[in-house]
Design a protein around this motif. Structure first.
Motif, PDB file in Angstrom:
ATOM      1  N   VAL A  85     -41.020 -25.909  21.607  1.00  0.00           N
ATOM      2  CA  VAL A  85     -40.124 -27.027  21.408  1.00  0.00           C
ATOM      3  C   VAL A  85     -38.681 -26.214  20.955  1.00  0.00           C
ATOM      4  N   ILE A  86     -38.856 -25.169  20.390  1.00  0.00           N
ATOM      5  CA  ILE A  86     -37.747 -24.313  20.332  1.00  0.00           C
ATOM      6  C   ILE A  86     -36.705 -24.185  21.236  1.00  0.00           C
ATOM      7  N   VAL A  87     -37.427 -23.679  22.940  1.00  0.00           N
ATOM      8  CA  VAL A  87     -37.081 -23.422  24.292  1.00  0.00           C
ATOM      9  C   VAL A  87     -35.896 -24.819  23.984  1.00  0.00           C
ATOM     10  N   ILE A  88     -37.119 -25.717  23.981  1.00  0.00           N
ATOM     11  CA  ILE A  88     -36.437 -27.802  24.822  1.00  0.00           C
ATOM     12  C   ILE A  88     -35.109 -27.846  23.509  1.00  0.00           C
ATOM     13  N   LEU A  89     -35.160 -27.661  22.436  1.00  0.00           N
ATOM     14  CA  LEU A  89     -34.249 -27.796  21.681  1.00  0.00           C
ATOM     15  C   LEU A  89     -33.365 -26.984  21.780  1.00  0.00           C
ATOM     16  N   LEU A 185     -34.138 -20.273  32.275  1.00  0.00           N
ATOM     17  CA  LEU A 185     -34.815 -21.689  32.902  1.00  0.00           C
ATOM     18  C   LEU A 185     -34.806 -23.187  32.460  1.00  0.00           C
ATOM     19  N   ALA A 186     -35.234 -22.874  31.510  1.00  0.00           N
ATOM     20  CA  ALA A 186     -34.967 -24.238  30.692  1.00  0.00           C
ATOM     21  C   ALA A 186     -33.600 -24.437  30.481  1.00  0.00           C
ATOM     22  N   THR A 187     -32.694 -23.729  30.400  1.00  0.00           N
ATOM     23  CA  THR A 187     -31.601 -24.589  30.248  1.00  0.00           C
ATOM     24  C   THR A 187     -30.924 -25.041  31.461  1.00  0.00           C
ATOM     25  N   VAL A 188     -31.434 -24.002  32.615  1.00  0.00           N
ATOM     26  CA  VAL A 188     -30.284 -24.526  33.967  1.00  0.00           C
ATOM     27  C   VAL A 188     -31.597 -25.931  34.787  1.00  0.00           C
ATOM     28  N   ILE A 189     -32.308 -26.379  34.218  1.00  0.00           N
ATOM     29  CA  ILE A 189     -33.726 -27.481  34.466  1.00  0.00           C
ATOM     30  C   ILE A 189     -32.970 -28.670  33.577  1.00  0.00           C
ATOM     31  N   GLN A 190     -32.822 -27.684  32.035  1.00  0.00           N
ATOM     32  CA  GLN A 190     -31.747 -29.383  31.359  1.00  0.00           C
ATOM     33  C   GLN A 190     -30.236 -29.658  31.758  1.00  0.00           C
ATOM     34  N   LEU A 191     -29.596 -28.764  32.333  1.00  0.00           N
ATOM     35  CA  LEU A 191     -28.107 -29.138  32.860  1.00  0.00           C
ATOM     36  C   LEU A 191     -28.823 -30.137  34.314  1.00  0.00           C
ATOM     37  N   ALA A 192     -29.379 -29.538  34.768  1.00  0.00           N
ATOM     38  CA  ALA A 192     -29.557 -29.984  36.155  1.00  0.00           C
ATOM     39  C   ALA A 192     -29.804 -31.676  35.733  1.00  0.00           C
ATOM     40  N   GLY A 193     -31.051 -32.285  34.151  1.00  0.00           N
ATOM     41  CA  GLY A 193     -31.156 -32.725  34.212  1.00  0.00           C
ATOM     42  C   GLY A 193     -29.620 -34.312  33.877  1.00  0.00           C
ATOM     43  N   LEU A 194     -29.312 -33.407  33.252  1.00  0.00           N
ATOM     44  CA  LEU A 194     -28.343 -34.073  32.319  1.00  0.00           C
ATOM     45  C   LEU A 194     -26.828 -34.183  33.491  1.00  0.00           C
ATOM     46  N   SER A 195     -27.034 -33.704  34.414  1.00  0.00           N
ATOM     47  CA  SER A 195     -25.600 -33.650  35.441  1.00  0.00           C
ATOM     48  C   SER A 195     -26.400 -35.080  35.868  1.00  0.00           C
ATOM     49  N   SER A 196     -26.931 -35.572  36.365  1.00  0.00           N
ATOM     50  CA  SER A 196     -28.061 -36.674  37.077  1.00  0.00           C
ATOM     51  C   SER A 196     -27.784 -37.771  36.981  1.00  0.00           C
ATOM     52  N   ILE A 197     -27.730 -37.865  35.541  1.00  0.00           N
ATOM     53  CA  ILE A 197     -27.136 -39.641  34.408  1.00  0.00           C
ATOM     54  C   ILE A 197     -26.269 -39.461  35.361  1.00  0.00           C
ATOM     55  N   THR A 220     -29.255 -40.396  27.671  1.00  0.00           N
ATOM     56  CA  THR A 220     -29.474 -39.391  28.223  1.00  0.00           C
ATOM     57  C   THR A 220     -31.266 -38.786  27.751  1.00  0.00           C
ATOM     58  N   ILE A 221     -31.650 -39.058  26.381  1.00  0.00           N
ATOM     59  CA  ILE A 221     -33.383 -38.817  26.859  1.00  0.00           C
ATOM     60  C   ILE A 221     -34.625 -39.491  27.250  1.00  0.00           C
ATOM     61  N   PRO A 222     -34.014 -40.848  27.434  1.00  0.00           N
ATOM     62  CA  PRO A 222     -35.173 -41.580  28.689  1.00  0.00           C
ATOM     63  C   PRO A 222     -35.016 -40.939  29.774  1.00  0.00           C
ATOM     64  N   LEU A 223     -33.451 -40.790  30.264  1.00  0.00           N
ATOM     65  CA  LEU A 223     -33.197 -40.432  31.957  1.00  0.00           C
ATOM     66  C   LEU A 223     -33.416 -39.281  32.396  1.00  0.00           C
ATOM     67  N   THR A 224     -33.514 -38.594  31.201  1.00  0.00           N
ATOM     68  CA  THR A 224     -33.786 -36.776  31.317  1.00  0.00           C
ATOM     69  C   THR A 224     -35.335 -37.015  31.149  1.00  0.00           C
ATOM     70  N   LEU A 225     -36.129 -37.179  30.596  1.00  0.00           N
ATOM     71  CA  LEU A 225     -37.763 -37.110  30.183  1.00  0.00           C
ATOM     72  C   LEU A 225     -38.062 -36.839  30.953  1.00  0.00           C
ATOM     73  N   PRO A 226     -38.340 -36.951  31.962  1.00  0.00           N
ATOM     74  CA  PRO A 226     -39.243 -36.451  33.159  1.00  0.00           C
ATOM     75  C   PRO A 226     -38.406 -34.388  34.170  1.00  0.00           C
ATOM     76  N   ILE A 227     -37.503 -34.624  33.656  1.00  0.00           N
ATOM     77  CA  ILE A 227     -36.913 -33.409  33.705  1.00  0.00           C
ATOM     78  C   ILE A 227     -37.786 -32.615  32.705  1.00  0.00           C
ATOM     79  N   VAL A 228     -37.222 -32.942  31.514  1.00  0.00           N
ATOM     80  CA  VAL A 228     -37.552 -32.080  29.538  1.00  0.00           C
ATOM     81  C   VAL A 228     -39.393 -31.543  30.369  1.00  0.00           C
ATOM     82  N   SER A 229     -40.228 -33.279  30.893  1.00  0.00           N
ATOM     83  CA  SER A 229     -41.480 -32.758  30.881  1.00  0.00           C
ATOM     84  C   SER A 229     -41.847 -31.164  31.549  1.00  0.00           C
ATOM     85  N   ILE A 230     -40.939 -31.140  32.521  1.00  0.00           N
ATOM     86  CA  ILE A 230     -41.513 -29.581  33.773  1.00  0.00           C
ATOM     87  C   ILE A 230     -41.632 -28.222  32.265  1.00  0.00           C
TER      88      ILE A 230
END
Length: 230
Positions: A85-89, A185-197, A220-230
Protein backbone atom coordinates in the motif's frame (compact mmCIF):
# COMPACT_ATOMS: atom_id res chain seq x y z
CA UNK A 1 11.09 -19.86 -54.34
CA UNK A 2 8.10 -21.92 -53.32
CA UNK A 3 4.76 -20.21 -53.14
CA UNK A 4 4.06 -18.94 -49.63
CA UNK A 5 7.73 -18.46 -48.69
CA UNK A 6 9.76 -20.12 -45.96
CA UNK A 7 9.44 -20.06 -42.19
CA UNK A 8 10.89 -16.56 -42.06
CA UNK A 9 8.00 -15.27 -44.17
CA UNK A 10 5.24 -16.78 -42.01
CA UNK A 11 4.33 -14.76 -38.94
CA UNK A 12 2.95 -17.62 -36.80
CA UNK A 13 5.90 -20.06 -36.88
CA UNK A 14 8.43 -17.21 -36.69
CA UNK A 15 6.77 -15.75 -33.57
CA UNK A 16 6.78 -19.16 -31.88
CA UNK A 17 10.42 -19.70 -32.80
CA UNK A 18 11.49 -16.35 -31.39
CA UNK A 19 9.55 -16.71 -28.14
CA UNK A 20 10.62 -20.34 -27.57
CA UNK A 21 13.90 -19.53 -25.71
CA UNK A 22 12.06 -17.33 -23.22
CA UNK A 23 9.35 -19.96 -22.67
CA UNK A 24 11.93 -22.72 -22.17
CA UNK A 25 13.86 -20.53 -19.73
CA UNK A 26 10.74 -19.74 -17.68
CA UNK A 27 9.68 -23.39 -17.59
CA UNK A 28 13.16 -24.52 -16.54
CA UNK A 29 13.83 -21.81 -13.93
CA UNK A 30 10.33 -21.27 -12.53
CA UNK A 31 7.97 -24.01 -13.70
CA UNK A 32 10.01 -27.06 -12.72
CA UNK A 33 11.00 -25.77 -9.24
CA UNK A 34 7.37 -24.84 -8.62
CA UNK A 35 6.16 -28.34 -9.51
CA UNK A 36 8.91 -29.90 -7.39
CA UNK A 37 7.95 -27.68 -4.44
CA UNK A 38 4.37 -28.97 -4.63
CA UNK A 39 5.54 -32.59 -4.88
CA UNK A 40 7.91 -32.21 -1.93
CA UNK A 41 5.20 -30.54 0.16
CA UNK A 42 2.96 -33.59 -0.36
CA UNK A 43 5.70 -36.06 0.57
CA UNK A 44 7.83 -36.97 3.59
CA UNK A 45 11.10 -36.09 1.84
CA UNK A 46 13.86 -34.61 4.02
CA UNK A 47 17.28 -33.15 3.37
CA UNK A 48 18.92 -36.45 4.26
CA UNK A 49 16.45 -38.55 2.27
CA UNK A 50 14.97 -36.68 -0.73
CA UNK A 51 12.99 -39.74 -1.87
CA UNK A 52 9.40 -38.84 -2.69
CA UNK A 53 6.87 -40.82 -0.62
CA UNK A 54 3.34 -39.48 -0.73
CA UNK A 55 2.25 -38.19 2.69
CA UNK A 56 -0.83 -36.18 1.78
CA UNK A 57 -1.49 -32.97 3.71
CA UNK A 58 0.35 -34.13 6.82
CA UNK A 59 3.07 -31.49 6.43
CA UNK A 60 0.47 -28.72 6.05
CA UNK A 61 -1.43 -29.84 9.15
CA UNK A 62 1.81 -29.94 11.15
CA UNK A 63 2.76 -26.46 9.98
CA UNK A 64 -0.64 -24.96 10.79
CA UNK A 65 -0.52 -26.53 14.24
CA UNK A 66 2.79 -24.79 14.98
CA UNK A 67 2.20 -21.43 16.76
CA UNK A 68 5.51 -20.08 15.45
CA UNK A 69 4.42 -20.73 11.87
CA UNK A 70 1.04 -19.06 12.46
CA UNK A 71 2.78 -16.00 13.88
CA UNK A 72 5.15 -15.88 10.91
CA UNK A 73 2.23 -16.24 8.51
CA UNK A 74 0.36 -13.37 10.16
CA UNK A 75 3.46 -11.19 10.09
CA UNK A 76 3.90 -11.98 6.41
CA UNK A 77 0.37 -10.78 5.60
CA UNK A 78 0.87 -7.57 7.60
CA UNK A 79 4.27 -6.94 5.99
CA UNK A 80 2.97 -7.55 2.45
CA UNK A 81 -0.22 -5.50 2.78
CA UNK A 82 1.32 -2.48 4.51
CA UNK A 83 4.45 -2.35 2.34
CA UNK A 84 2.54 -2.67 -0.94
CA UNK A 85 0.00 0.00 0.00
CA UNK A 86 2.82 2.41 0.89
CA UNK A 87 4.72 1.56 -2.30
CA UNK A 88 1.67 2.08 -4.52
CA UNK A 89 0.79 5.44 -2.94
CA UNK A 90 4.34 6.83 -2.89
CA UNK A 91 5.13 5.61 -6.40
CA UNK A 92 1.99 7.31 -7.73
CA UNK A 93 3.01 10.58 -6.07
CA UNK A 94 6.57 10.36 -7.43
CA UNK A 95 5.42 9.36 -10.91
CA UNK A 96 2.94 12.25 -11.04
CA UNK A 97 5.67 14.67 -9.95
CA UNK A 98 8.14 13.33 -12.51
CA UNK A 99 5.65 13.94 -15.31
CA UNK A 100 5.96 17.67 -14.69
CA UNK A 101 8.93 19.61 -16.12
CA UNK A 102 11.16 21.13 -13.43
CA UNK A 103 14.79 22.02 -12.89
CA UNK A 104 16.95 19.04 -11.89
CA UNK A 105 14.45 16.44 -13.10
CA UNK A 106 17.22 14.16 -14.37
CA UNK A 107 19.01 14.25 -11.01
CA UNK A 108 15.80 13.41 -9.17
CA UNK A 109 15.18 10.44 -11.46
CA UNK A 110 18.73 9.23 -10.83
CA UNK A 111 18.32 9.47 -7.05
CA UNK A 112 14.98 7.64 -7.17
CA UNK A 113 16.41 4.78 -9.25
CA UNK A 114 19.59 4.52 -7.19
CA UNK A 115 18.21 2.08 -4.55
CA UNK A 116 17.10 -0.34 -7.30
CA UNK A 117 20.51 -0.34 -8.99
CA UNK A 118 22.53 -0.61 -5.77
CA UNK A 119 23.70 -4.15 -4.84
CA UNK A 120 21.47 -5.82 -2.26
CA UNK A 121 24.50 -6.73 -0.13
CA UNK A 122 25.57 -3.09 0.19
CA UNK A 123 22.04 -2.00 0.99
CA UNK A 124 21.78 -4.69 3.68
CA UNK A 125 25.03 -3.62 5.33
CA UNK A 126 24.00 0.04 5.22
CA UNK A 127 20.59 -0.55 6.75
CA UNK A 128 22.00 -2.84 9.46
CA UNK A 129 24.34 -0.02 10.43
CA UNK A 130 21.52 2.54 10.45
CA UNK A 131 19.42 0.23 12.66
CA UNK A 132 22.30 -0.52 15.05
CA UNK A 133 21.17 -0.48 18.68
CA UNK A 134 24.07 1.78 19.76
CA UNK A 135 25.53 3.64 16.76
CA UNK A 136 22.35 4.23 14.76
CA UNK A 137 22.49 7.61 12.94
CA UNK A 138 18.69 7.65 13.02
CA UNK A 139 18.77 7.68 16.82
CA UNK A 140 21.40 10.45 16.74
CA UNK A 141 19.17 12.61 14.52
CA UNK A 142 16.17 11.99 16.80
CA UNK A 143 18.22 12.97 19.85
CA UNK A 144 19.59 16.04 18.05
CA UNK A 145 16.13 17.38 17.16
CA UNK A 146 14.82 16.63 20.66
CA UNK A 147 12.52 13.72 19.80
CA UNK A 148 14.49 11.18 21.83
CA UNK A 149 16.41 11.03 25.10
CA UNK A 150 14.72 13.78 27.10
CA UNK A 151 11.85 13.85 29.54
CA UNK A 152 9.45 15.60 27.17
CA UNK A 153 10.69 13.85 24.00
CA UNK A 154 8.14 12.30 21.65
CA UNK A 155 9.86 8.89 21.80
CA UNK A 156 10.53 9.01 25.53
CA UNK A 157 13.51 9.22 27.86
CA UNK A 158 15.40 6.28 26.32
CA UNK A 159 18.52 7.14 24.34
CA UNK A 160 18.19 4.42 21.69
CA UNK A 161 15.24 2.98 19.82
CA UNK A 162 16.50 -0.63 19.39
CA UNK A 163 14.98 -0.87 15.92
CA UNK A 164 15.54 -4.59 15.42
CA UNK A 165 14.96 -5.66 19.02
CA UNK A 166 11.34 -4.58 19.61
CA UNK A 167 8.55 -6.41 17.69
CA UNK A 168 6.73 -3.31 16.50
CA UNK A 169 9.87 -1.41 15.56
CA UNK A 170 11.39 -4.43 13.83
CA UNK A 171 8.31 -4.83 11.63
CA UNK A 172 8.38 -1.12 10.78
CA UNK A 173 12.11 -1.33 10.01
CA UNK A 174 11.69 -4.27 7.61
CA UNK A 175 8.75 -2.53 5.89
CA UNK A 176 10.85 0.63 5.52
CA UNK A 177 13.69 -1.27 3.85
CA UNK A 178 11.25 -3.07 1.53
CA UNK A 179 9.63 0.22 0.49
CA UNK A 180 13.08 1.76 -0.10
CA UNK A 181 14.06 -1.17 -2.30
CA UNK A 182 10.86 -1.61 -4.35
CA UNK A 183 9.79 2.05 -4.71
CA UNK A 184 12.07 2.85 -7.70
CA UNK A 185 10.72 -0.02 -9.82
CA UNK A 186 7.14 0.80 -8.84
CA UNK A 187 7.71 4.45 -9.76
CA UNK A 188 8.98 3.50 -13.22
CA UNK A 189 5.97 1.23 -13.77
CA UNK A 190 3.55 3.94 -12.61
CA UNK A 191 5.33 6.52 -14.75
CA UNK A 192 4.91 4.31 -17.80
CA UNK A 193 1.22 3.91 -17.03
CA UNK A 194 0.63 7.63 -16.57
CA UNK A 195 2.58 8.45 -19.74
CA UNK A 196 0.36 6.10 -21.77
CA UNK A 197 -2.83 8.03 -20.95
CA UNK A 198 -3.88 10.08 -24.01
CA UNK A 199 -3.41 13.78 -23.28
CA UNK A 200 -6.42 14.75 -25.36
CA UNK A 201 -8.62 12.71 -23.01
CA UNK A 202 -7.41 14.65 -19.97
CA UNK A 203 -7.63 17.94 -21.83
CA UNK A 204 -11.21 17.18 -22.91
CA UNK A 205 -12.17 16.42 -19.31
CA UNK A 206 -10.54 19.66 -18.16
CA UNK A 207 -12.41 21.64 -20.84
CA UNK A 208 -15.66 20.04 -19.68
CA UNK A 209 -14.98 21.40 -16.19
CA UNK A 210 -13.93 18.19 -14.44
CA UNK A 211 -12.05 18.92 -11.22
CA UNK A 212 -8.58 17.38 -10.69
CA UNK A 213 -9.90 14.83 -8.18
CA UNK A 214 -12.65 13.81 -10.62
CA UNK A 215 -10.15 13.40 -13.47
CA UNK A 216 -8.05 11.23 -11.17
CA UNK A 217 -10.96 9.02 -10.07
CA UNK A 218 -12.72 8.74 -13.45
CA UNK A 219 -9.78 8.70 -15.90
CA UNK A 220 -6.33 8.26 -14.39
CA UNK A 221 -7.01 5.47 -11.88
CA UNK A 222 -9.20 3.29 -14.18
CA UNK A 223 -6.75 3.56 -17.10
CA UNK A 224 -3.69 2.82 -14.96
CA UNK A 225 -5.28 0.09 -12.83
CA UNK A 226 -3.88 -2.76 -14.99
CA UNK A 227 -0.41 -1.23 -14.62
CA UNK A 228 -0.77 -0.73 -10.87
CA UNK A 229 -1.87 -4.35 -10.43
CA UNK A 230 1.61 -5.46 -11.54
Amino acid sequence: RREGGGVRDREGPLAGLLIAPAVIYILAMIGMPFVLAILYSLSDATTGDPTLHYAGLRSFRAALADPVFRTALGNTFVFTLVSQVIVILLSRVLATALLKPFLGKGLVRFLILLPWTAPISLGTIGWLWMFDSIFSPIDWILRYVGLLGTKDAFFGLQTNMYWLGVPGLSMASVILVEVWRILPLATVIQLAGLSSIPKDLLEAAEVDGAAPWRRTLMITIPLTLPIVSI
